[in-house]
Design an enzyme around this catalytic site. Structure first.
Site, short mmCIF file in Angstrom:
data_model
loop_
_atom_site.label_atom_id
_atom_site.label_comp_id
_atom_site.label_asym_id
_atom_site.label_seq_id
_atom_site.Cartn_x
_atom_site.Cartn_y
_atom_site.Cartn_z
N HIS A 165 3.78 -9.84 0.89
CA HIS A 165 4.31 -8.70 1.66
C HIS A 165 4.22 -8.97 3.16
O HIS A 165 3.94 -8.13 3.97
CB HIS A 165 3.53 -7.61 1.29
N SER B 221 -3.06 -1.93 -8.30
CA SER B 221 -2.50 -0.84 -9.41
C SER B 221 -1.16 -1.29 -10.15
O SER B 221 -0.82 -0.79 -11.14
CB SER B 221 -2.16 0.54 -8.61
P1 NAD Z 1 -2.98 0.23 -4.55
O1 NAD Z 1 -3.54 0.88 -3.45
O2 NAD Z 1 -1.68 0.56 -5.28
O3 NAD Z 1 -4.18 -0.11 -5.65
C1 NAD Z 1 -5.50 -0.62 -5.40
C2 NAD Z 1 -6.19 -0.34 -6.69
O4 NAD Z 1 -7.63 -1.02 -6.54
C3 NAD Z 1 -6.52 1.01 -7.09
O5 NAD Z 1 -6.05 0.93 -8.42
C4 NAD Z 1 -7.95 1.03 -7.14
O6 NAD Z 1 -8.64 1.75 -8.06
C5 NAD Z 1 -8.55 -0.12 -6.92
N1 NAD Z 1 -9.84 -0.53 -6.22
C6 NAD Z 1 -9.88 -0.32 -4.87
N2 NAD Z 1 -11.21 -0.85 -4.44
C7 NAD Z 1 -11.74 -1.47 -5.54
C8 NAD Z 1 -13.12 -2.20 -5.83
N3 NAD Z 1 -13.99 -2.29 -4.90
N4 NAD Z 1 -13.28 -2.60 -7.31
C9 NAD Z 1 -12.42 -2.37 -8.03
N5 NAD Z 1 -11.14 -2.01 -7.75
C10 NAD Z 1 -10.93 -1.37 -6.72
O7 NAD Z 1 -2.97 -1.30 -3.89
P2 NAD Z 1 -1.93 -2.57 -4.48
O8 NAD Z 1 -1.52 -2.47 -5.90
O9 NAD Z 1 -2.15 -3.57 -3.52
O10 NAD Z 1 -0.36 -2.03 -3.89
C11 NAD Z 1 -0.52 -1.39 -2.45
C12 NAD Z 1 0.56 -1.98 -1.43
O11 NAD Z 1 0.01 -1.66 -0.20
C13 NAD Z 1 0.56 -3.38 -1.45
O12 NAD Z 1 2.07 -3.77 -1.41
C14 NAD Z 1 -0.04 -4.07 -0.08
O13 NAD Z 1 0.93 -4.72 0.80
C15 NAD Z 1 -0.28 -2.51 0.60
N6 NAD Z 1 -1.60 -2.54 1.25
C16 NAD Z 1 -2.10 -3.75 1.77
C17 NAD Z 1 -3.54 -3.44 2.12
C18 NAD Z 1 -4.38 -4.56 2.59
O14 NAD Z 1 -3.81 -5.53 3.25
N7 NAD Z 1 -5.49 -4.77 2.40
C19 NAD Z 1 -4.01 -1.95 2.17
C20 NAD Z 1 -3.63 -1.14 1.81
C21 NAD Z 1 -2.18 -1.29 1.30
#
Ligand code: NAD
Length: 252
Positions: free
Chosen positions: A125, A200
């Site tokens: 991404h 997720s």
């Molecule tokens: P999502 O938000 O859909 O899911 C994240 C999952 O991680 C959740 O189900 C949550 O329960 C779990 N989680 C969070 N913290 C945790 C921990 N400490 N231990 C265990 N589980 C934990 O994220 P996704 O599936 O990556 O999809 C979201 C989209 O958003 C992606 O395409 C990404 O590009 C983007 N995104 C990126 C960032 C980043 O770069 N850090 C942040 C937010 C969103």
């Protein structure tokens, strides 16, 4: 479902594996202070309207969405975030010679900052640290564009062609880069163990890495606090803290 026995068996699978492919999502970076989208404290969970900022159709059509996006980029926690124990565990996995590929949906650049090799990391991404012009394809450092915003240009345009600027990341409604997603899926096919960490698994096509790897014979391990639609087909599901459990799973 988390138990010491389950972590122990996953650790044994990692020890036996030769080509581990890791698919990470926003959940690996929450312990670095970067909120995810769909977790309990996620950006969209707390403010569903924020989803508009992640949709290319709203971004290109509405200057107010772009202005809000530039403000959000200036304040993005990624600028001050440091890799956590989860990121470092994947560097250790690479040093052990077991990491075949690290496919990440994250745009924060923390896997590279932690020390994983650029040739192992596949950022499907994109990366927040680079800006792009949607018209002419110009690319340059994000901080230079953010400086223009800081100086009062609320919606900076491309200095080469006047086009709309954006972070070089894939928004919803925007096409993936074919060569990048193809490489990710090819790696998944070559895995003997796939670890899906902190995602997720709702965003496609990248979530297909799970079924692609399984169809090619890989074991599937899901490490995520909340349930995913692939839990039933996984060989193990760990619901504990990633920064606590990933170092145990990846350590010798
Ligand atoms: P999502 O938000 O859909 O899911 C994240 C999952 O991680 C959740 O189900 C949550 O329960 C779990 N989680 C969070 N913290 C945790 C921990 N400490 N231990 C265990 N589980 C934990 O994220 P996704 O599936 O990556 O999809 C979201 C989209 O958003 C992606 O395409 C990404 O590009 C983007 N995104 C990126 C960032 C980043 O770069 N850090 C942040 C937010 C969103």
């Amino acid at each position: 479902m988390t138990s010491t026995a389950t972590i122990e068996s996953v650790r044994a699978w990692v020890n036996a594996a030769r080509r581990v492919v890791v698919l990470t999502g926003a959940g690996i970076s929450t312990d670095s202070g970067i909120p995810d989208f769909r977790g309990p404290n996620g950006v969209w969970t707390r403010n569903p309207a924020a989803e508009r900022l992640s949709d290319i159709r709203h971004y290109t059509a509405d200057p107010e969405v772009r202005k809000a996006s530039w403000r959000a980029r200036i304040e993005h926690p990624a600028w001050s975030a440091a890799p956590n124990a989860g990121h470092h565990a994947l560097v250790a996995l690479e040093r052990r010679g077991k990491l075949h590929a690290l496919i990440t949906q994250n745009i924060d650049g923390l896997h590279l900052r932690a020390g994983n090799s650029p040739h192992r990391v596949i950022e499907v991404h994109g990366n927040l640290h680079q800006a792009i012009c949607l018209a002419c394809g110009w690319k340059g450092p994000m901080q230079a564009v953010l400086n223009r915003v800081r100086l009062g240009d609320a919606d900076p345009s491309c200095e080469t062609c006047g086009g709309i600027l954006k972070s070089d990341t894939i928004s919803f409604g925007q096409a993936l880069v074919p060569a990048v997603i193809d490489r990710a899926m090819q790696s998944a096919q070559e895995a003997d163990l796939l670890l899906a960490v902190g995602t997720s698994l709702k965003v496609f096509p990248v979530a297909n890495a799970v079924t692609t790897a399984q169809a090619a014979g890989a074991r599937i391990v899901i490490m995520n606090a909340q349930p995913t639609q692939f839990d039933e087909i996984a060989d193990a599901v760990l619901n504990g803290s990633i920064s606590a459990e990933l170092p145990q799973v990846c350590g010798e």
